[in-house]
Design a protein around this motif. Sequence first.
Motif, short mmCIF file in Angstrom:
data_model
loop_
_atom_site.label_atom_id
_atom_site.label_comp_id
_atom_site.label_asym_id
_atom_site.label_seq_id
_atom_site.Cartn_x
_atom_site.Cartn_y
_atom_site.Cartn_z
N SER A 49 0.85 -1.20 0.00
CA SER A 49 0.00 0.00 0.00
C SER A 49 0.88 1.24 0.00
CB SER A 49 -0.92 0.00 1.23
OG SER A 49 -0.15 0.06 2.40
N GLY A 50 0.46 2.25 -0.71
CA GLY A 50 1.25 3.48 -0.79
C GLY A 50 2.11 3.56 -2.04
N PHE A 51 2.22 2.45 -2.78
CA PHE A 51 2.99 2.43 -4.02
C PHE A 51 2.03 2.34 -5.20
CE2 PHE A 51 5.92 0.69 -0.91
CZ PHE A 51 7.14 1.24 -1.26
N GLY A 113 14.78 14.38 4.35
CA GLY A 113 15.21 15.15 5.51
C GLY A 113 15.92 16.45 5.20
N ILE A 114 15.97 16.86 3.94
CA ILE A 114 16.70 18.08 3.60
C ILE A 114 15.81 19.08 2.88
CG2 ILE A 114 18.97 17.00 3.51
CD1 ILE A 114 18.74 16.74 0.55
N ALA A 115 16.20 20.33 2.92
CA ALA A 115 15.43 21.38 2.26
C ALA A 115 15.58 21.26 0.75
CB ALA A 115 15.93 22.75 2.73
N ILE A 172 10.65 2.29 3.24
CA ILE A 172 10.49 3.38 2.27
C ILE A 172 9.06 3.91 2.32
CG2 ILE A 172 10.44 3.96 -0.20
CD1 ILE A 172 12.81 1.97 -0.52
N ARG A 173 8.10 3.00 2.39
CA ARG A 173 6.68 3.40 2.46
C ARG A 173 6.43 4.27 3.70
NH1 ARG A 173 2.58 1.57 5.32
NH2 ARG A 173 3.73 -0.26 5.98
N LYS A 178 5.46 10.04 5.85
CA LYS A 178 5.79 11.24 6.63
C LYS A 178 6.04 12.44 5.72
CE LYS A 178 7.92 8.56 10.32
NZ LYS A 178 9.17 8.17 10.96
N SER A 179 6.45 12.18 4.48
CA SER A 179 6.75 13.25 3.53
C SER A 179 5.82 13.18 2.32
CB SER A 179 8.20 13.14 3.06
OG SER A 179 9.09 13.11 4.14
#
Length: 197
Positions: A49-51, A113-115, A172-173, A178-179
């Motif tokens: 799920s999520g892919f 995790g980065i801008a 990864i999912r 979270k992003s």
Amino acid sequence: MKTILYFFLSIVFSGCGWLYQKKHHINKPFTFQYKNDFICFLKQKKWSSGFQFLYLDSSSYLHFLQSANIRNGSVVLQGMFVNDSVEVKLTEAYQQKKYCAGSILHEIEMLSGIADSTIVLQKSNWKISDFSFHVLKDNRIFSLQETDEKINIILGYSYALGNHYDNLFNDIRKMAQKSSKSIALYVICLDPIYQLK
């Protein structure tokens, strides 16, 4: 005495390899006849799920499997695309350990995790539009132009991988959830799905 030791160690290690293959269902032949059966198989995987699952049509399948990306060992992580011709540059550490689950996860962790201003972009090594992809659930033609302003993480999955990378896909999912505003997940099925009824 050394000969006996080497003989013993070769038996132990070859036996462990066989057990590892059996435990993780690695190198099982792709025996599906119906697309729905394969879709049900994927749904049984805890990470699916999520892919969004994609497959190659008959005209692109062999061309893709013979492409430089696959020949260079990028089976699981196919790339992280901004659009059809621009991708996130992968680190040198990843380039040396493309098969390592930790290395793949690290690339995606860095991305989430980065801008945006610190992401290094480059012209992609391959274009998604060079191949004909279809969405597995409804067979429509896929193109990145229909996606929004997200980084598109493209992964590869083959039935022959068994469950060896299941934990990685699950991690990864979770990371992408979270992003979810900035990451979209796609999995290219590297098996001959186009042959299924």
